[in-house]
Design a protein around this motif. Structure first.
Motif, mmCIF file in Angstrom:
data_model
loop_
_atom_site.group_PDB
_atom_site.id
_atom_site.type_symbol
_atom_site.label_atom_id
_atom_site.label_comp_id
_atom_site.label_asym_id
_atom_site.label_seq_id
_atom_site.Cartn_x
_atom_site.Cartn_y
_atom_site.Cartn_z
ATOM 1 N N PHE A 281 0.395 1.292 -6.507
ATOM 2 C CA PHE A 281 1.009 2.513 -5.976
ATOM 3 C C PHE A 281 1.729 2.260 -4.654
ATOM 4 C CE2 PHE A 281 -2.689 3.732 -8.568
ATOM 5 C CZ PHE A 281 -2.002 4.391 -9.568
ATOM 6 N N LYS A 282 2.293 1.066 -4.495
ATOM 7 C CA LYS A 282 2.922 0.697 -3.228
ATOM 8 C C LYS A 282 4.132 1.558 -2.879
ATOM 9 C CE LYS A 282 5.542 -3.276 -5.050
ATOM 10 N NZ LYS A 282 6.340 -2.486 -5.917
ATOM 11 N N ASP A 283 4.773 2.162 -3.881
ATOM 12 C CA ASP A 283 5.953 2.993 -3.624
ATOM 13 C C ASP A 283 5.616 4.466 -3.417
ATOM 14 O OD1 ASP A 283 7.634 0.769 -3.883
ATOM 15 O OD2 ASP A 283 7.691 1.005 -6.060
ATOM 16 N N SER B 70 0.833 -1.200 0.000
ATOM 17 C CA SER B 70 0.000 0.000 0.000
ATOM 18 C C SER B 70 0.868 1.250 0.000
ATOM 19 C CB SER B 70 -0.874 0.033 1.262
ATOM 20 O OG SER B 70 -1.745 -1.065 1.296
ATOM 21 N N ALA B 71 0.312 2.295 -0.592
ATOM 22 C CA ALA B 71 0.977 3.598 -0.500
ATOM 23 C C ALA B 71 0.923 4.062 0.955
ATOM 24 C CB ALA B 71 0.269 4.607 -1.392
ATOM 25 N N GLU B 72 1.880 4.846 1.337
ATOM 26 C CA GLU B 72 1.902 5.392 2.690
ATOM 27 C C GLU B 72 1.192 6.745 2.680
ATOM 28 O OE1 GLU B 72 5.067 6.326 6.270
ATOM 29 O OE2 GLU B 72 5.834 5.850 4.281
ATOM 30 N N ILE B 73 0.214 6.893 3.583
ATOM 31 C CA ILE B 73 -0.500 8.167 3.734
ATOM 32 C C ILE B 73 -0.089 8.744 5.087
ATOM 33 C CG2 ILE B 73 -2.736 9.307 3.925
ATOM 34 C CD1 ILE B 73 -3.933 7.004 2.270
ATOM 35 N N LYS B 74 0.429 9.988 5.051
ATOM 36 C CA LYS B 74 0.857 10.593 6.314
ATOM 37 C C LYS B 74 0.680 12.098 6.271
ATOM 38 C CE LYS B 74 5.755 10.071 5.070
ATOM 39 N NZ LYS B 74 6.979 9.440 5.539
ATOM 40 N N ILE C 66 5.289 10.945 -5.277
ATOM 41 C CA ILE C 66 4.601 11.645 -4.186
ATOM 42 C C ILE C 66 3.294 12.215 -4.712
ATOM 43 C CG2 ILE C 66 4.706 13.640 -2.613
ATOM 44 C CD1 ILE C 66 7.828 13.458 -2.966
ATOM 45 N N VAL C 67 2.264 12.163 -3.883
ATOM 46 C CA VAL C 67 1.045 12.934 -4.117
ATOM 47 C C VAL C 67 0.804 13.776 -2.878
ATOM 48 C CG1 VAL C 67 -1.467 12.853 -4.369
ATOM 49 C CG2 VAL C 67 -0.043 11.357 -5.760
#
Length: 133
Positions: free
Chosen positions: A75-77, A26-30, A47-48
Motif C-alpha cells: 500500500f505504498k501509494d 509505506s502508505a502516508e498517514i496524515k 485513499i483511506v
C-alpha cells in the motif's frame, strides 16, 4: 573495545538511510485537511479515510492493523487521512459518517468500500485493496 566515533556515525547514517527506505515503501498517514484530500482525489490516488476518536476502544483495536498495513509495501501509494471524530464534526458529516471507527476507501473520487467498527485484519486489508488502481 569502544567503537570509534566514525563507526558510530556510519551506523547512524545507515539507520537513517534504512528508515528513509522503509518510509518510501509505506502508505502516508496524515491528519485530514480538506485541500489535501481534494487534491489526492483529483489526482486519482488511492485513499483511506480513518474516522477515529482517542477514547474509542474499537479505534484503538483498528490502529495497529492500519499501521501494519500502511507499513507493508502493498500500500505504498495509499494516503490515509485521519479525521478526529470529536473536533472535525463537519468533515464527519460531509463524509456521511455517523460514528467513529469508520473507514472509507476511495479510488480518486469514487468510494470503493466503507466499514464501521471492523477490527478484523483481513476485512480491513480488503478495504485497503479496494482502493488500488
Amino acid at each position: 573495545m569502544k567503537p570509534s566515533s566514525a563507526v558510530l556515525t556510519l551506523i547512524a547514517a545507515a539507520a537513517l538511510s534504512l528508515a528513509s527506505a522503509v518510509s518510501a515503501f509505506s502508505a502516508e498517514i496524515k491528519p485530514f485537511q480538506q485541500e489535501a484530500f481534494a487534491a489526492a482525489q483529483k489526482a486519482g490516488q488511492p485513499i483511506v479515510v480513518d474516522i477515529t476518536a482517542s477514547w474509542c476502544p474499537t479505534c484503538k483495536a483498528q490502529k495497529p492493523i492500519i499501521d501494519t498495513l500502511a507499513k507493508s509495501g502493498d500500500f505504498k501509494d495509499l494516503t490515509i487521512f485521519q479525521v478526529d471524530f470529536d473536533s472535525q464534526k463537519d468533515v464527519v458529516r460531509a463524509l456521511g459518517a455517523n460514528m467513529q471507527s469508520t473507514l472509507i476507501g476511495y479510488r480518486g473520487t469514487k468510494e470503493t468500500a466503507r466499514s464501521v467498527g471492523d477490527t478484523k485484519a483481513a476485512s480491513i486489508e480488503k478495504l485497503f485493496q479496494s482502493t488500488a488502481m
